[in-house]
Design a protein around this motif. Structure first.
Motif, PDB file in Angstrom:
ATOM      1  N   GLY A  68       0.572  -1.215   0.107  1.00 52.63           N
ATOM      2  CA  GLY A  68      -0.150   0.413  -0.138  1.00 52.63           C
ATOM      3  C   GLY A  68       0.910   1.018   0.433  1.00 52.63           C
ATOM      4  N   ARG A  69       1.735   1.177   0.800  1.00 55.93           N
ATOM      5  CA  ARG A  69       2.338   2.945   0.672  1.00 55.93           C
ATOM      6  C   ARG A  69       3.452   2.992  -0.540  1.00 55.93           C
ATOM      7  NH1 ARG A  69       8.353   1.179   2.481  1.00 55.93           N
ATOM      8  NH2 ARG A  69       6.971  -0.622   3.134  1.00 55.93           N
ATOM      9  N   GLN A  70       3.935   1.468  -1.008  1.00 54.62           N
ATOM     10  CA  GLN A  70       4.492   1.678  -2.060  1.00 54.62           C
ATOM     11  C   GLN A  70       3.875   2.337  -3.433  1.00 54.62           C
ATOM     12  OE1 GLN A  70       8.239   2.553  -2.668  1.00 54.62           O
ATOM     13  NE2 GLN A  70       7.888   2.836  -4.798  1.00 54.62           N
ATOM     14  N   HIS A  76       5.856   2.478 -11.023  1.00 58.26           N
ATOM     15  CA  HIS A  76       6.712   1.749 -11.274  1.00 58.26           C
ATOM     16  C   HIS A  76       7.152   2.630 -12.424  1.00 58.26           C
ATOM     17  CE1 HIS A  76       8.159  -1.260 -15.186  1.00 58.26           C
ATOM     18  NE2 HIS A  76       7.841   0.123 -15.982  1.00 58.26           N
ATOM     19  N   VAL A  77       8.942   2.735 -12.789  1.00 55.63           N
ATOM     20  CA  VAL A  77       9.786   4.046 -13.493  1.00 55.63           C
ATOM     21  C   VAL A  77       9.866   3.160 -14.384  1.00 55.63           C
ATOM     22  CG1 VAL A  77       9.876   5.211 -11.417  1.00 55.63           C
ATOM     23  CG2 VAL A  77      11.388   3.612 -12.171  1.00 55.63           C
ATOM     24  N   SER A  78      10.740   1.873 -14.846  1.00 58.51           N
ATOM     25  CA  SER A  78      11.539   1.907 -16.098  1.00 58.51           C
ATOM     26  C   SER A  78      12.934   1.394 -15.799  1.00 58.51           C
ATOM     27  CB  SER A  78      11.442   2.571 -17.121  1.00 58.51           C
ATOM     28  OG  SER A  78      12.074   4.215 -16.881  1.00 58.51           O
ATOM     29  N   ASN A  79      13.296   0.967 -15.939  1.00 62.41           N
ATOM     30  CA  ASN A  79      15.110   1.485 -16.233  1.00 62.41           C
ATOM     31  C   ASN A  79      16.163   2.137 -16.286  1.00 62.41           C
ATOM     32  OD1 ASN A  79      15.570  -1.925 -14.071  1.00 62.41           O
ATOM     33  ND2 ASN A  79      14.344  -2.572 -15.770  1.00 62.41           N
ATOM     34  N   TYR A  80      15.461   3.183 -16.825  1.00 65.56           N
ATOM     35  CA  TYR A  80      16.182   4.526 -17.180  1.00 65.56           C
ATOM     36  C   TYR A  80      15.864   4.988 -15.823  1.00 65.56           C
ATOM     37  CZ  TYR A  80      15.400   3.803 -22.353  1.00 65.56           C
ATOM     38  OH  TYR A  80      15.530   3.190 -23.643  1.00 65.56           O
ATOM     39  N   PHE A  81      15.327   4.431 -14.357  1.00 68.27           N
ATOM     40  CA  PHE A  81      15.616   5.600 -13.732  1.00 68.27           C
ATOM     41  C   PHE A  81      16.172   4.039 -12.242  1.00 68.27           C
ATOM     42  CE2 PHE A  81      12.863   7.813 -16.127  1.00 68.27           C
ATOM     43  CZ  PHE A  81      13.162   9.442 -16.473  1.00 68.27           C
ATOM     44  N   ALA A  82      16.658   4.819 -11.269  1.00 72.80           N
ATOM     45  CA  ALA A  82      16.779   3.882 -10.114  1.00 72.80           C
ATOM     46  C   ALA A  82      15.739   4.476  -8.931  1.00 72.80           C
ATOM     47  CB  ALA A  82      18.697   4.673  -9.841  1.00 72.80           C
ATOM     48  N   THR A  83      15.419   3.324  -8.275  1.00 75.20           N
ATOM     49  CA  THR A  83      14.543   4.067  -6.902  1.00 75.20           C
ATOM     50  C   THR A  83      15.284   3.502  -6.229  1.00 75.20           C
ATOM     51  OG1 THR A  83      13.960   1.909  -7.553  1.00 75.20           O
ATOM     52  CG2 THR A  83      12.452   3.763  -8.987  1.00 75.20           C
ATOM     53  N   PRO A  84      15.143   3.513  -4.698  1.00 78.74           N
ATOM     54  CA  PRO A  84      15.731   3.131  -3.307  1.00 78.74           C
ATOM     55  C   PRO A  84      15.512   1.813  -3.333  1.00 78.74           C
ATOM     56  CG  PRO A  84      13.802   5.499  -3.167  1.00 78.74           C
ATOM     57  CD  PRO A  84      14.403   4.774  -4.240  1.00 78.74           C
ATOM     58  N   SER A  85      14.148   1.029  -3.585  1.00 77.06           N
ATOM     59  CA  SER A  85      13.794   0.219  -3.064  1.00 77.06           C
ATOM     60  C   SER A  85      14.886  -1.066  -3.767  1.00 77.06           C
ATOM     61  CB  SER A  85      12.940   0.012  -2.692  1.00 77.06           C
ATOM     62  OG  SER A  85      12.151   0.236  -3.906  1.00 77.06           O
ATOM     63  N   GLN A  86      15.230  -0.959  -5.084  1.00 77.23           N
ATOM     64  CA  GLN A  86      15.768  -1.606  -6.093  1.00 77.23           C
ATOM     65  C   GLN A  86      17.676  -1.226  -5.493  1.00 77.23           C
ATOM     66  OE1 GLN A  86      16.831   0.555  -9.402  1.00 77.23           O
ATOM     67  NE2 GLN A  86      16.324  -1.096 -10.467  1.00 77.23           N
ATOM     68  N   PHE A 280       9.587  -3.941 -17.010  1.00 73.28           N
ATOM     69  CA  PHE A 280       9.048  -4.505 -15.248  1.00 73.28           C
ATOM     70  C   PHE A 280      10.010  -4.543 -14.266  1.00 73.28           C
ATOM     71  CE2 PHE A 280       4.803  -5.619 -17.044  1.00 73.28           C
ATOM     72  CZ  PHE A 280       4.659  -4.629 -16.783  1.00 73.28           C
ATOM     73  N   GLY A 281      11.358  -5.253 -14.902  1.00 71.14           N
ATOM     74  CA  GLY A 281      12.341  -5.957 -13.537  1.00 71.14           C
ATOM     75  C   GLY A 281      12.600  -5.018 -12.543  1.00 71.14           C
ATOM     76  N   GLY A 282      12.601  -5.378 -11.517  1.00 70.65           N
ATOM     77  CA  GLY A 282      12.756  -4.964 -10.209  1.00 70.65           C
ATOM     78  C   GLY A 282      12.313  -3.516  -9.740  1.00 70.65           C
ATOM     79  N   ASN A 283      10.961  -3.068 -10.441  1.00 70.51           N
ATOM     80  CA  ASN A 283      10.716  -1.937 -10.732  1.00 70.51           C
ATOM     81  C   ASN A 283      10.169  -1.218  -9.147  1.00 70.51           C
ATOM     82  OD1 ASN A 283       8.050  -3.355  -9.700  1.00 70.51           O
ATOM     83  ND2 ASN A 283       7.147  -2.758 -11.543  1.00 70.51           N
ATOM     84  N   PRO A 284       9.945  -0.542  -9.104  1.00 69.73           N
ATOM     85  CA  PRO A 284       9.919  -0.226  -6.843  1.00 69.73           C
ATOM     86  C   PRO A 284       8.665  -0.796  -6.540  1.00 69.73           C
ATOM     87  CG  PRO A 284       9.538   1.742  -7.966  1.00 69.73           C
ATOM     88  CD  PRO A 284       9.532   0.700  -9.538  1.00 69.73           C
ATOM     89  N   PHE A 285       8.384  -1.138  -7.109  1.00 69.44           N
ATOM     90  CA  PHE A 285       6.378  -1.752  -6.050  1.00 69.44           C
ATOM     91  C   PHE A 285       6.930  -4.005  -5.544  1.00 69.44           C
ATOM     92  CE2 PHE A 285       2.528  -5.303  -5.967  1.00 69.44           C
ATOM     93  CZ  PHE A 285       2.314  -3.834  -4.624  1.00 69.44           C
ATOM     94  N   ALA A 286       7.859  -4.089  -7.066  1.00 67.27           N
ATOM     95  CA  ALA A 286       8.264  -5.937  -6.098  1.00 67.27           C
ATOM     96  C   ALA A 286       9.658  -5.348  -5.435  1.00 67.27           C
ATOM     97  CB  ALA A 286       8.529  -6.114  -7.471  1.00 67.27           C
TER      98      ALA A 286
END
Ligand code: PLP
Length: 393
Positions: A68-70, A76-86, A280-286
């Motif tokens: 719920g929080r995420q 999702h953002v794509s692998n053109y970007f990094a995310t903290p959870s990844q 989808f690989g490594g998206n912030p939700f998963a």
């Protein structure tokens, strides 16, 4: 369940869904912990856990909160970007696998995809041959299917990617096949889809020695055994070895799709920019949910629980002294009940009627893969219902 209702949804299923699965057993509408309910309100003890996926069971507050929080932040953002959870999950996985500083992490969405990445990793060695095991299972996509050592699953889909040889699960067979032209050996520590059949004791240690001698990669498929299921973070750690790559999926995000390959040492440099990818690989939700799952496994000592409950469940099965049961295989909460020929489906069907979900993976094996949170009440309910199912079979 009323017959009319079951007939209706089964007809809709066969009318609308691809016929690649067996007809579903029940229509499930919700879950809570180790329990699920069907559309008729009947309650079942879930000792399959979505095939070793629901590590924290159903509707676990930790998973609900993280998802719920995420979802409220971004899915999702794509692998053109990094995310903290990844970033955080990659770091965590390097630590718990033991890959450490030199490790690298690739994120996909399923077990098959993790093994596709491993297949490409092996190809990048420049060597032509890949060794896998007869009866091993590595997934259903074309590359993963080529690694899978089950001709019956492959036959309708030839030609598959080439260069894969399937060996008996013995060190002699490995010694005989190994050479300096071998890119990799890929193995599961316990063959889950084959009925929960562990590799011979010491196989991984010897395989590590032999692959190392020939400069071949040792790739361990921990898709079913990993992330705590057998009582360690990863089952290979029991043998005190360092592989070149480990693949995982299933339980890592508690039911949210996520597949991962972690590489070790020099293998971490084999895949270069442009070599592989997945939208989808490594998206912030998963990855956020996966971090929450790992946190909870640590906080609640679910590795210890898996080891202890596994022994309790084994003892419960053995306590019946049933003439239908030949042995109990596996480790922690990945267990296989060996049965006399043909008995497994009847026992599982009787169990389902009694409100217990177990998996007759073949005519002589029942697979158990309950959530890692399984407790005293569930083990008791399992003992009770399995005992009745055995008596009725
Ligand atoms: N490898 C192993 C050992 C598995 O048990 C499985 C699935 O059962 C896979 C790979 C394939 O995973 P997925 O079904 O997520 O593609």
């Amino acid at each position: 369940m009323t017959t009319a209702t079951m007939t209706e949804w089964r007809e809709r299923y066969s009318h609308d869904l691809m016929g690649s699965y067996a007809p579903p057993l029940r229509l499930l509408v919700r879950g809570d912990g180790c329990w699920v309910w069907d559309d008729d309100g009947k309650q079942y003890l879930d000792f399959l856990g979505g095939i070793a996926v629901n590590s924290l069971g159903h509707a676990h507050p930790v998973v609900v909160e993280a998802a719920g929080r995420q979802a409220a932040l971004m899915v999702h953002v794509s692998n053109y970007f990094a995310t903290p959870s990844q970033l955080e999950l990659a770091e965590r996985l390097k630590t718990i696998t033991g890959a450490g500083e030199e490790g690298r992490v690739y994120f996909g969405n399923s077990g098959a995809e993790a093994n596709e990445a491993a297949f490409k990793l092996a190809r990048r060695t420049g060597r032509p041959r890949i060794l896998a095991l007869k009866n091993g299972f590595h997934g259903r996509t074309m590359g993963a299917l080529a690694l899978t050592g089950k001709p019956a699953l492959q036959e309708g889909f030839l030609p598959l990617p080439g260069g894969v040889e399937h060996l008996d699960s013995t060190i002699d067979a490995l010694e005989a096949a190994m050479g300096d032209d071998v890119a990799a050996l890929i193995v599961e520590p316990i063959k889950g889809e084959t009925g929960v059949v562990p590799l011979p004791e010491g196989y991984l240690r010897e395989a590590r020695r032999i692959t190392e001698r020939h400069g071949a990669l040792l790739i361990i498929d921990e898709i079913q055994t990993g992330v705590g299921r057998t009582g360690l973070w990863f089952d290979f750690q029991r043998e005190g070895i360092t592989p070149d790559a480990v693949t995982m999926a299933k339980g890592i995000a508690g039911g949210v799709p996520l597949g991962v390959m972690v590489t070790f040492g020099a293998a971490s440099g084999l895949l270069q920019r442009g070599d592989h990818g997945s939208t989808f690989g490594g998206n912030p939700f998963a990855t956020t949910v996966a971090i929450a799952v790992l946190d909870e496994i640590e906080r609640a000592d679910l590795l210890g629980n898996a080891a202890r409950r596994g022994e309790q469940i084994r003892a419960a099965v053995e306590s019946f002294g049933s003439s239908l049961v030949t042995e109990v295989r596996g480790r922690g909460l990945l267990l296989g009940i060996g049965t006399v020929e043909g008995a497994a489906p009847a026992i599982a069907a009787a169990a389902l009627e009694l409100g217990l979900i177990v998996n007759p993976i073949n005519p002589t094996s029942i697979r158990l893969a309950p959530p890692l949170i399984v407790g005293d009440a569930e083990v008791e309910a399992f003992r009770d219902r399995l005992g009745q199912a055995l008596a009725a079979s």
